[in-house]
Design a protein around this motif. Structure first.
Motif, PDB file in Angstrom:
ATOM      1  N   GLU A  82       0.726  -1.309   0.026  1.00 39.78           N
ATOM      2  CA  GLU A  82       0.067   0.001   0.017  1.00 39.78           C
ATOM      3  C   GLU A  82       0.803   1.363  -0.020  1.00 39.78           C
ATOM      4  OE1 GLU A  82      -1.480   1.003   4.387  1.00 39.78           O
ATOM      5  OE2 GLU A  82      -1.928  -1.123   3.878  1.00 39.78           O
ATOM      6  N   LEU A  83       0.379   2.585  -0.331  1.00 33.93           N
ATOM      7  CA  LEU A  83       0.867   3.532  -0.469  1.00 33.93           C
ATOM      8  C   LEU A  83       0.326   4.639   0.452  1.00 33.93           C
ATOM      9  CD1 LEU A  83       1.651   4.380  -4.404  1.00 33.93           C
ATOM     10  CD2 LEU A  83       3.114   3.540  -2.623  1.00 33.93           C
ATOM     11  N   TRP A  84       0.927   5.524   1.277  1.00 37.28           N
ATOM     12  CA  TRP A  84       0.687   6.487   2.010  1.00 37.28           C
ATOM     13  C   TRP A  84       1.020   7.772   1.153  1.00 37.28           C
ATOM     14  CZ3 TRP A  84       2.031   5.125   7.900  1.00 37.28           C
ATOM     15  CH2 TRP A  84       1.252   3.910   8.347  1.00 37.28           C
ATOM     16  N   ARG A  85       0.142   8.564   0.915  1.00 38.90           N
ATOM     17  CA  ARG A  85       0.540   9.807   0.342  1.00 38.90           C
ATOM     18  C   ARG A  85      -0.184  10.828   1.254  1.00 38.90           C
ATOM     19  NH1 ARG A  85       1.701  11.119  -4.578  1.00 38.90           N
ATOM     20  NH2 ARG A  85       1.027   8.931  -5.328  1.00 38.90           N
ATOM     21  N   VAL A  86       1.242  11.763   1.797  1.00 39.14           N
ATOM     22  CA  VAL A  86       0.763  12.747   2.737  1.00 39.14           C
ATOM     23  C   VAL A  86       1.184  13.973   2.250  1.00 39.14           C
ATOM     24  CG1 VAL A  86       1.476  13.468   5.231  1.00 39.14           C
ATOM     25  CG2 VAL A  86       1.519  11.207   4.593  1.00 39.14           C
ATOM     26  N   ALA A  87       0.137  15.065   1.903  1.00 42.84           N
ATOM     27  CA  ALA A  87       0.349  16.213   1.228  1.00 42.84           C
ATOM     28  C   ALA A  87       0.022  17.289   2.322  1.00 42.84           C
ATOM     29  CB  ALA A  87      -0.709  16.227   0.097  1.00 42.84           C
ATOM     30  N   HIS A  88       1.136  18.505   2.014  1.00 42.46           N
ATOM     31  CA  HIS A  88       0.977  19.578   2.967  1.00 42.46           C
ATOM     32  C   HIS A  88      -0.275  20.580   2.460  1.00 42.46           C
ATOM     33  CE1 HIS A  88       1.977  23.066   5.405  1.00 42.46           C
ATOM     34  NE2 HIS A  88       2.456  22.346   6.272  1.00 42.46           N
ATOM     35  N   SER A  89      -0.847  21.064   3.193  1.00 45.92           N
ATOM     36  CA  SER A  89      -2.185  21.673   2.756  1.00 45.92           C
ATOM     37  C   SER A  89      -1.791  23.136   2.311  1.00 45.92           C
ATOM     38  CB  SER A  89      -3.127  21.944   3.764  1.00 45.92           C
ATOM     39  OG  SER A  89      -3.682  20.711   4.246  1.00 45.92           O
ATOM     40  N   LYS A  90      -0.701  23.695   2.802  1.00 48.02           N
ATOM     41  CA  LYS A  90      -0.350  24.998   2.373  1.00 48.02           C
ATOM     42  C   LYS A  90       0.715  25.099   1.393  1.00 48.02           C
ATOM     43  CE  LYS A  90      -1.631  27.262   6.570  1.00 48.02           C
ATOM     44  NZ  LYS A  90      -1.086  28.288   7.836  1.00 48.02           N
ATOM     45  N   THR A  91       1.963  24.299   1.451  1.00 45.78           N
ATOM     46  CA  THR A  91       3.057  24.193   0.508  1.00 45.78           C
ATOM     47  C   THR A  91       2.789  23.268  -0.691  1.00 45.78           C
ATOM     48  OG1 THR A  91       4.256  22.598   1.962  1.00 45.78           O
ATOM     49  CG2 THR A  91       4.396  24.950   2.283  1.00 45.78           C
ATOM     50  N   GLY A  92       2.001  22.163  -0.464  1.00 44.23           N
ATOM     51  CA  GLY A  92       1.756  21.230  -1.554  1.00 44.23           C
ATOM     52  C   GLY A  92       2.989  20.337  -1.512  1.00 44.23           C
ATOM     53  N   ASP A  93       3.835  20.355  -0.565  1.00 48.79           N
ATOM     54  CA  ASP A  93       4.973  19.179  -0.489  1.00 48.79           C
ATOM     55  C   ASP A  93       4.184  17.868  -0.165  1.00 48.79           C
ATOM     56  OD1 ASP A  93       6.656  21.524  -0.548  1.00 48.79           O
ATOM     57  OD2 ASP A  93       7.636  21.026   1.169  1.00 48.79           O
ATOM     58  N   GLN A  94       5.010  16.758  -0.817  1.00 50.54           N
ATOM     59  CA  GLN A  94       4.275  15.677  -0.543  1.00 50.54           C
ATOM     60  C   GLN A  94       5.443  14.458  -0.017  1.00 50.54           C
ATOM     61  OE1 GLN A  94       1.955  13.786  -3.559  1.00 50.54           O
ATOM     62  NE2 GLN A  94       1.046  15.550  -4.257  1.00 50.54           N
ATOM     63  N   LEU A  95       4.764  13.704   0.826  1.00 55.72           N
ATOM     64  CA  LEU A  95       5.553  12.556   1.549  1.00 55.72           C
ATOM     65  C   LEU A  95       4.847  11.269   1.002  1.00 55.72           C
ATOM     66  CD1 LEU A  95       8.292  12.103   3.234  1.00 55.72           C
ATOM     67  CD2 LEU A  95       6.489  12.031   5.364  1.00 55.72           C
ATOM     68  N   VAL A  96       5.308  10.370   0.305  1.00 59.34           N
ATOM     69  CA  VAL A  96       4.852   9.091   0.013  1.00 59.34           C
ATOM     70  C   VAL A  96       5.824   8.135   0.513  1.00 59.34           C
ATOM     71  CG1 VAL A  96       4.405   7.668  -2.186  1.00 59.34           C
ATOM     72  CG2 VAL A  96       4.296  10.013  -2.404  1.00 59.34           C
ATOM     73  N   VAL A  97       4.875   7.333   1.194  1.00 67.80           N
ATOM     74  CA  VAL A  97       5.515   5.912   1.887  1.00 67.80           C
ATOM     75  C   VAL A  97       5.074   4.787   1.239  1.00 67.80           C
ATOM     76  CG1 VAL A  97       5.738   4.867   4.172  1.00 67.80           C
ATOM     77  CG2 VAL A  97       5.277   7.469   4.244  1.00 67.80           C
ATOM     78  N   SER A  98       5.984   4.210   0.679  1.00 65.51           N
ATOM     79  CA  SER A  98       5.606   2.821  -0.002  1.00 65.51           C
ATOM     80  C   SER A  98       5.866   1.929   1.124  1.00 65.51           C
ATOM     81  CB  SER A  98       6.750   2.505  -1.244  1.00 65.51           C
ATOM     82  OG  SER A  98       6.441   3.555  -2.010  1.00 65.51           O
ATOM     83  N   ILE A  99       4.698   1.166   1.607  1.00 54.60           N
ATOM     84  CA  ILE A  99       4.687   0.050   2.621  1.00 54.60           C
ATOM     85  C   ILE A  99       4.875  -1.426   1.971  1.00 54.60           C
ATOM     86  CG2 ILE A  99       3.442  -0.979   4.542  1.00 54.60           C
ATOM     87  CD1 ILE A  99       4.026   1.981   5.003  1.00 54.60           C
ATOM     88  N   TYR A 100       5.856  -2.259   2.250  1.00 54.75           N
ATOM     89  CA  TYR A 100       6.119  -3.475   1.816  1.00 54.75           C
ATOM     90  C   TYR A 100       5.519  -4.717   2.537  1.00 54.75           C
ATOM     91  CZ  TYR A 100       9.267  -1.526  -1.905  1.00 54.75           C
ATOM     92  OH  TYR A 100       9.528  -0.862  -3.160  1.00 54.75           O
ATOM     93  N   HIS A 101       5.808  -4.281   4.021  1.00 58.87           N
ATOM     94  CA  HIS A 101       5.473  -5.155   5.068  1.00 58.87           C
ATOM     95  C   HIS A 101       5.119  -4.554   6.261  1.00 58.87           C
ATOM     96  CE1 HIS A 101       4.925  -9.075   7.234  1.00 58.87           C
ATOM     97  NE2 HIS A 101       5.916  -8.491   7.993  1.00 58.87           N
ATOM     98  N   ILE A 102       4.057  -4.846   7.083  1.00 59.02           N
ATOM     99  CA  ILE A 102       3.652  -4.295   8.389  1.00 59.02           C
ATOM    100  C   ILE A 102       4.039  -5.444   9.532  1.00 59.02           C
ATOM    101  CG2 ILE A 102       2.030  -3.331   9.794  1.00 59.02           C
ATOM    102  CD1 ILE A 102       0.720  -1.939   7.236  1.00 59.02           C
ATOM    103  N   GLU A 103       4.615  -5.003  10.317  1.00 59.14           N
ATOM    104  CA  GLU A 103       5.305  -6.028  11.334  1.00 59.14           C
ATOM    105  C   GLU A 103       4.292  -5.529  12.493  1.00 59.14           C
ATOM    106  OE1 GLU A 103       9.569  -5.985  12.294  1.00 59.14           O
ATOM    107  OE2 GLU A 103       9.943  -6.380  10.259  1.00 59.14           O
ATOM    108  N   HIS A 104       3.966  -4.533  12.880  1.00 58.86           N
ATOM    109  CA  HIS A 104       3.297  -4.169  14.112  1.00 58.86           C
ATOM    110  C   HIS A 104       2.261  -2.979  13.543  1.00 58.86           C
ATOM    111  CE1 HIS A 104       2.152  -3.051  18.093  1.00 58.86           C
ATOM    112  NE2 HIS A 104       2.296  -1.758  17.890  1.00 58.86           N
ATOM    113  N   ASP A 105       1.125  -2.872  14.139  1.00 59.07           N
ATOM    114  CA  ASP A 105       0.192  -1.701  13.858  1.00 59.07           C
ATOM    115  C   ASP A 105      -0.653  -1.539  15.203  1.00 59.07           C
ATOM    116  OD1 ASP A 105      -1.688   0.249  12.765  1.00 59.07           O
ATOM    117  OD2 ASP A 105      -1.986  -0.386  11.013  1.00 59.07           O
ATOM    118  N   SER A 106      -0.747  -0.591  15.668  1.00 56.65           N
ATOM    119  CA  SER A 106      -1.339  -0.298  16.960  1.00 56.65           C
ATOM    120  C   SER A 106      -1.917   1.284  17.128  1.00 56.65           C
ATOM    121  CB  SER A 106      -0.776  -0.568  18.324  1.00 56.65           C
ATOM    122  OG  SER A 106       0.309   0.049  18.590  1.00 56.65           O
ATOM    123  N   SER A 107      -3.086   1.493  17.705  1.00 57.68           N
ATOM    124  CA  SER A 107      -3.538   2.720  17.820  1.00 57.68           C
ATOM    125  C   SER A 107      -3.649   3.023  19.396  1.00 57.68           C
ATOM    126  CB  SER A 107      -4.901   3.137  17.239  1.00 57.68           C
ATOM    127  OG  SER A 107      -4.739   3.091  15.884  1.00 57.68           O
TER     128      SER A 107
END
Length: 231
Positions: A72-97
Motif C-alpha cells: 500500500e501507499l501512504w500519500r501525505v500532502a501539506h495543505s499550504k505548501t503542496g509538499d508531498q511525502l509518499v511512503v511505500s509499505i512493503y510489509h507491516i510488522e506491527h500496527d496499533s493505535s
C-alpha cells in the motif's frame, strides 16, 4: 496516536527532494495529522516528517509497484505548501493505535522565577549577614531580580539566570549603572547568579567587579546535600 513498524521506502518532494531506501522503520501518525518516520537510532530526531496542516491518503499501488512488493501507499500532502511525502509499505510488522489524552505540556524545573524565589528565601547564600530588601527591585529600565544588603549594610543587586551568558552580565551592568546614581543605594555591589555561567560571561563579570555565584537547584530545594558529596 497510531504506531506502525513497517518495511518501507519513503520519497519526499517539494522545496527539496529526499529518498529513504527500503528498510524497517517506525511510522508515527499523530492526532494533529503529522507523520514522523523514525529509525532505531538518532535520538529524538526523525529521518523525515510532515507537519500539519496536512492530509494523509492511502492508495493502491500500481501494477509495477505491486510486482515490486509494495502492499500500500501512504500519500501525505501539506495543505499550504503542496509538499508531498509518499511512503511505500512493503510489509507491516506491527500496527496499533493509542489514545494518549490531553498532554499538560512540559513543566520546566529551575526556571528563573523559581531560582529567584529560592534565593530570596536563602539570601545567606550570598554570604553571612546578608539580608533581603526585596525581590524585583524596579529601576528605570526594568526590575533587578533581588536587592539585598550585606553584613555592613551595603546594597547588593543580584541578577539570576538559568544559564549565565554575556547578555545577562550586560543587563546587570546597566542596572548597576542606574542604581549607583541613587545616593541612598550607592555603592551597589553586583552579583551574577546562575546554574551555569559561560567562561566568557564570567570573565566579563569579574572584569567589571561583579561577583559570580553558581546555583544548585536541587540543593536549594533540599533534595541534594552538596556537603555530603565525595566530589
Amino acid at each position: 496516536m497510531r504506531l506502525v513498524i513497517a518495511k518501507c521506502s519513503v520519497d519526499y518532494t517539494g522545496r527539496l527532494s529526499a529518498h529513504l531506501p527500503l528498510a524497517t522503520r517506525l511510522l508515527m501518525l499523530k492526532s494533529d495529522g503529522s507523520l514522523l518516520i523514525h529509525s532505531d537510532g538518532g535520538s529524538y530526531k526523525p529521518l523525515n516528517w510532515m507537519s500539519p496542516p496536512c492530509t494523509i491518503r492511502t492508495e493502491e499501488p500500481s501494477a509495477e509497484e505491486t510486482e515490486a512488493g509494495v502492499q500500500e501507499l501512504w500519500r501525505v500532502a501539506h495543505s499550504k505548501t503542496g509538499d508531498q511525502l509518499v511512503v511505500s509499505i512493503y510489509h507491516i510488522e506491527h500496527d496499533s493505535s493509542h489514545n494518549l489524552g490531553v498532554d499538560p505540556g512540559l513543566q520546566k524545573m529551575g526556571a528563573e522565577s523559581h531560582l529567584q524565589e529560592l534565593m530570596a528565601e536563602q539570601i545567606e547564600m550570598l554570604g553571612a549577614g546578608h539580608t533581603l530588601v526585596r525581590r524585583e527591585y524596579m529601576t528605570a529600565i526594568g526590575p533587578v531580580d533581588i536587592l539585598a544588603r550585606d553584613a555592613d549594610g551595603g546594597a547588593v543587586a543580584v541578577e539570576i539566570k538559568r544559564r549565565g551568558e554575556i547578555d545577562g552580565v550586560e543587563q546587570l551592568t546597566r542596572y548597576l549603572e542606574l542604581m549607583n546614581r541613587d545616593p541612598g543605594l550607592r555603592p551597589v555591589q553586583g552579583v551574577f547568579a546562575a546554574q551555569e555561567i559561560k567562561p566568557q560571561a564570567r570573565t566579563l563579570a569579574e572584569d567589571r567587579g561583579i561577583r559570580c555565584v553558581i546555583l544548585d537547584y536541587d540543593e536549594m530545594r533540599g533534595l541534594d546535600d552538596g556537603g555530603s558529596r565525595l566530589f
